[in-house]
Write a protein that holds these residues in place. Sequence first.
Motif, PDB file in Angstrom:
ATOM      1  N   GLU A  76     -35.948 -36.209 -14.062  1.00 25.56           N
ATOM      2  CA  GLU A  76     -36.086 -36.189 -15.541  1.00 25.56           C
ATOM      3  C   GLU A  76     -36.462 -34.825 -16.283  1.00 25.56           C
ATOM      4  OE1 GLU A  76     -34.882 -38.741 -17.153  1.00 25.56           O
ATOM      5  OE2 GLU A  76     -34.594 -39.960 -15.351  1.00 25.56           O
ATOM      6  N   LYS A  77     -37.313 -34.081 -15.459  1.00 27.45           N
ATOM      7  CA  LYS A  77     -37.862 -32.735 -16.045  1.00 27.45           C
ATOM      8  C   LYS A  77     -38.024 -31.725 -15.011  1.00 27.45           C
ATOM      9  CE  LYS A  77     -40.420 -35.323 -19.784  1.00 27.45           C
ATOM     10  NZ  LYS A  77     -41.642 -35.669 -20.220  1.00 27.45           N
ATOM     11  N   ARG A  78     -37.965 -30.573 -15.434  1.00 26.32           N
ATOM     12  CA  ARG A  78     -38.436 -29.385 -14.247  1.00 26.32           C
ATOM     13  C   ARG A  78     -39.548 -29.899 -13.471  1.00 26.32           C
ATOM     14  NH1 ARG A  78     -35.271 -24.641 -14.886  1.00 26.32           N
ATOM     15  NH2 ARG A  78     -37.056 -23.470 -13.640  1.00 26.32           N
ATOM     16  N   TRP A  79     -39.847 -29.198 -12.340  1.00 24.93           N
ATOM     17  CA  TRP A  79     -40.973 -29.411 -11.376  1.00 24.93           C
ATOM     18  C   TRP A  79     -41.921 -28.766 -11.765  1.00 24.93           C
ATOM     19  CZ3 TRP A  79     -38.467 -30.962  -6.032  1.00 24.93           C
ATOM     20  CH2 TRP A  79     -38.077 -32.088  -5.961  1.00 24.93           C
ATOM     21  N   THR A  80     -42.752 -28.871 -13.022  1.00 25.36           N
ATOM     22  CA  THR A  80     -43.817 -27.947 -13.107  1.00 25.36           C
ATOM     23  C   THR A  80     -44.930 -28.570 -12.340  1.00 25.36           C
ATOM     24  OG1 THR A  80     -44.548 -29.314 -15.106  1.00 25.36           O
ATOM     25  CG2 THR A  80     -43.249 -27.418 -15.509  1.00 25.36           C
ATOM     26  N   ASN A  81     -46.369 -28.025 -11.979  1.00 28.20           N
ATOM     27  CA  ASN A  81     -47.323 -28.645 -11.379  1.00 28.20           C
ATOM     28  C   ASN A  81     -47.694 -29.885 -12.047  1.00 28.20           C
ATOM     29  OD1 ASN A  81     -47.441 -26.363  -9.325  1.00 28.20           O
ATOM     30  ND2 ASN A  81     -49.057 -25.341 -10.484  1.00 28.20           N
ATOM     31  N   LYS A  82     -47.830 -29.741 -13.453  1.00 28.43           N
ATOM     32  CA  LYS A  82     -48.189 -30.915 -14.083  1.00 28.43           C
ATOM     33  C   LYS A  82     -47.087 -32.260 -13.876  1.00 28.43           C
ATOM     34  CE  LYS A  82     -48.986 -32.453 -18.841  1.00 28.43           C
ATOM     35  NZ  LYS A  82     -49.219 -32.068 -20.460  1.00 28.43           N
ATOM     36  N   LYS A 254     -16.684 -24.791  -6.918  1.00 29.07           N
ATOM     37  CA  LYS A 254     -17.861 -25.179  -6.830  1.00 29.07           C
ATOM     38  C   LYS A 254     -19.035 -24.681  -7.691  1.00 29.07           C
ATOM     39  CE  LYS A 254     -16.807 -26.394  -1.952  1.00 29.07           C
ATOM     40  NZ  LYS A 254     -16.869 -26.311  -0.549  1.00 29.07           N
ATOM     41  N   VAL A 255     -20.014 -25.376  -8.026  1.00 28.32           N
ATOM     42  CA  VAL A 255     -21.213 -24.823  -8.803  1.00 28.32           C
ATOM     43  C   VAL A 255     -21.951 -24.237  -7.731  1.00 28.32           C
ATOM     44  CG1 VAL A 255     -23.016 -25.094 -10.144  1.00 28.32           C
ATOM     45  CG2 VAL A 255     -21.041 -26.593 -10.466  1.00 28.32           C
ATOM     46  N   PRO A 256     -22.046 -22.642  -7.546  1.00 26.35           N
ATOM     47  CA  PRO A 256     -22.975 -22.335  -6.595  1.00 26.35           C
ATOM     48  C   PRO A 256     -24.417 -22.659  -6.744  1.00 26.35           C
ATOM     49  CG  PRO A 256     -21.649 -20.562  -8.066  1.00 26.35           C
ATOM     50  CD  PRO A 256     -21.813 -22.137  -8.517  1.00 26.35           C
ATOM     51  N   PRO A 257     -25.164 -22.543  -5.530  1.00 27.83           N
ATOM     52  CA  PRO A 257     -26.500 -23.059  -5.642  1.00 27.83           C
ATOM     53  C   PRO A 257     -27.430 -22.077  -6.582  1.00 27.83           C
ATOM     54  CG  PRO A 257     -25.685 -23.031  -3.252  1.00 27.83           C
ATOM     55  CD  PRO A 257     -24.494 -22.353  -4.178  1.00 27.83           C
ATOM     56  N   PHE A 258     -26.992 -20.928  -6.480  1.00 28.71           N
ATOM     57  CA  PHE A 258     -28.279 -19.918  -7.463  1.00 28.71           C
ATOM     58  C   PHE A 258     -28.000 -20.379  -8.987  1.00 28.71           C
ATOM     59  CE2 PHE A 258     -24.408 -17.619  -8.252  1.00 28.71           C
ATOM     60  CZ  PHE A 258     -24.278 -17.238  -9.387  1.00 28.71           C
ATOM     61  N   VAL A 259     -27.048 -20.975  -9.328  1.00 25.45           N
ATOM     62  CA  VAL A 259     -26.940 -21.724 -10.748  1.00 25.45           C
ATOM     63  C   VAL A 259     -27.559 -22.573 -10.983  1.00 25.45           C
ATOM     64  CG1 VAL A 259     -25.216 -22.511 -12.530  1.00 25.45           C
ATOM     65  CG2 VAL A 259     -24.424 -20.529 -10.977  1.00 25.45           C
ATOM     66  N   LEU A 260     -27.693 -23.612 -10.042  1.00 25.02           N
ATOM     67  CA  LEU A 260     -28.442 -24.914 -10.196  1.00 25.02           C
ATOM     68  C   LEU A 260     -29.967 -24.428 -10.073  1.00 25.02           C
ATOM     69  CD1 LEU A 260     -26.076 -27.244  -7.936  1.00 25.02           C
ATOM     70  CD2 LEU A 260     -26.474 -27.432 -10.420  1.00 25.02           C
ATOM     71  N   LYS A 261     -30.201 -23.520  -9.065  1.00 24.46           N
ATOM     72  CA  LYS A 261     -31.748 -23.162  -9.180  1.00 24.46           C
ATOM     73  C   LYS A 261     -32.140 -22.410 -10.314  1.00 24.46           C
ATOM     74  CE  LYS A 261     -31.403 -22.412  -4.281  1.00 24.46           C
ATOM     75  NZ  LYS A 261     -31.357 -21.473  -2.999  1.00 24.46           N
ATOM     76  N   ILE A 262     -31.309 -21.583 -10.902  1.00 25.74           N
ATOM     77  CA  ILE A 262     -31.789 -21.229 -12.163  1.00 25.74           C
ATOM     78  C   ILE A 262     -31.795 -22.378 -13.377  1.00 25.74           C
ATOM     79  CG2 ILE A 262     -30.904 -19.564 -14.203  1.00 25.74           C
ATOM     80  CD1 ILE A 262     -29.461 -17.898 -12.442  1.00 25.74           C
ATOM     81  N   LEU A 263     -30.944 -23.261 -13.317  1.00 27.12           N
ATOM     82  CA  LEU A 263     -30.992 -24.354 -14.296  1.00 27.12           C
ATOM     83  C   LEU A 263     -32.069 -25.519 -14.100  1.00 27.12           C
ATOM     84  CD1 LEU A 263     -27.106 -25.162 -14.725  1.00 27.12           C
ATOM     85  CD2 LEU A 263     -28.481 -23.709 -16.323  1.00 27.12           C
ATOM     86  N   LEU A 264     -32.229 -25.657 -12.816  1.00 26.85           N
ATOM     87  CA  LEU A 264     -33.206 -26.788 -12.422  1.00 26.85           C
ATOM     88  C   LEU A 264     -34.604 -26.214 -11.835  1.00 26.85           C
ATOM     89  CD1 LEU A 264     -30.543 -29.257 -11.378  1.00 26.85           C
ATOM     90  CD2 LEU A 264     -31.360 -29.080 -13.532  1.00 26.85           C
ATOM     91  N   GLY A 265     -34.540 -25.124 -11.351  1.00 28.73           N
ATOM     92  CA  GLY A 265     -35.889 -24.732 -10.470  1.00 28.73           C
ATOM     93  C   GLY A 265     -35.796 -25.635  -9.241  1.00 28.73           C
ATOM     94  N   GLU A 266     -36.904 -25.517  -8.775  1.00 34.89           N
ATOM     95  CA  GLU A 266     -37.512 -26.199  -7.535  1.00 34.89           C
ATOM     96  C   GLU A 266     -36.748 -27.651  -7.495  1.00 34.89           C
ATOM     97  OE1 GLU A 266     -41.003 -27.763  -4.788  1.00 34.89           O
ATOM     98  OE2 GLU A 266     -41.508 -26.639  -6.493  1.00 34.89           O
ATOM     99  N   MET A 267     -36.530 -28.252  -8.476  1.00 41.96           N
ATOM    100  CA  MET A 267     -35.800 -29.696  -8.636  1.00 41.96           C
ATOM    101  C   MET A 267     -34.366 -29.757  -8.135  1.00 41.96           C
ATOM    102  SD  MET A 267     -35.646 -32.122 -11.765  1.00 41.96           S
ATOM    103  CE  MET A 267     -34.363 -31.333 -12.921  1.00 41.96           C
ATOM    104  N   SER A 268     -33.888 -28.367  -8.023  1.00 41.85           N
ATOM    105  CA  SER A 268     -32.467 -28.464  -7.601  1.00 41.85           C
ATOM    106  C   SER A 268     -32.232 -28.790  -6.164  1.00 41.85           C
ATOM    107  CB  SER A 268     -32.095 -26.820  -7.642  1.00 41.85           C
ATOM    108  OG  SER A 268     -32.589 -25.975  -6.870  1.00 41.85           O
TER     109      SER A 268
END
Length: 303
Positions: A76-82, A254-268
Amino acid sequence: MFQNVLLTGGSGFIGKHLTDVLIEAGFSVSVLSRSDKEDTARVTFYKWDLKKNYIDENAVLNADYIIHLAGEGIVEKRWTNKRKKAILESRTKPVDLIFSVLEKHNKKLEAFVSASAVGIYGAFTSHKICKEETPPANDFLGTVCQKWESAADKIGSLNIRTVKIRTGIVLGKDEGFLKKMTPSFKSGFGAILGSGKQYLPWIHVEDLCQIYLKSLQDTRLEGPYNACITDNTTNSRLSKIIAKIYGYTIWLPKVPPFVLKILLGEMSIVILTGQRVSSEKIQKTGFEFYCNDLEKTLINCLK
């Protein structure tokens, strides 16, 4: 007198479907809710508040069975520590509250059934087939699932039959995983994510609800069970079938992994990784999957 099943997370995607299945099977259903809700002819509501460590004890004391589905959405949301803390505590705190009531009143349940996830095996792609005895991973998802199941085991320590349902991606009509994934495909802009080789263990919501029902009715069931189809579905296969259902062949790269990592962070990692998972153990109990053909299931969900 109907036996009562208490649900946590009863107002969610799976909980709503499960409520229908339980009532049809002859159970009465109670739901723990964070807001004041009027009882209906079908469901009794009880109040709880995890932030205040409050639960209406009558919810537990009047239950014959408890099914624990509650938990913050993983994607649902980016994986911040909180956010990570909220994901974990939303799964473990409810069990701690229930355990305290059971222990305080020496209350015995017929069974306690907890959701879990195939994420316990780790966020990486492998051809290895994960079974219930496969060691859990030490990454974030693996740790969350371990602590989730350890909380459930506390209920088991009270000599209560405890079942843990390790769920894959849940498919349903206009709901769950597909609700998030299909808008781009419906518009003709669907694409394979990452390598496309990551496995996607899946299950239709109705089959999942039947596994929960079996967990109540079949006293042989105890411990963890994988709840997903063993057909080696990958992101690529799923994506191509969805595009086919909407009448086209995927044309975007294909959507490159680095794009998803930028958009979603660790949650990717949830999207970019996935493992093969065996359903042999639950099938050996006599359970049969009704929705075991991916294309037919997707047609049913999307049309």
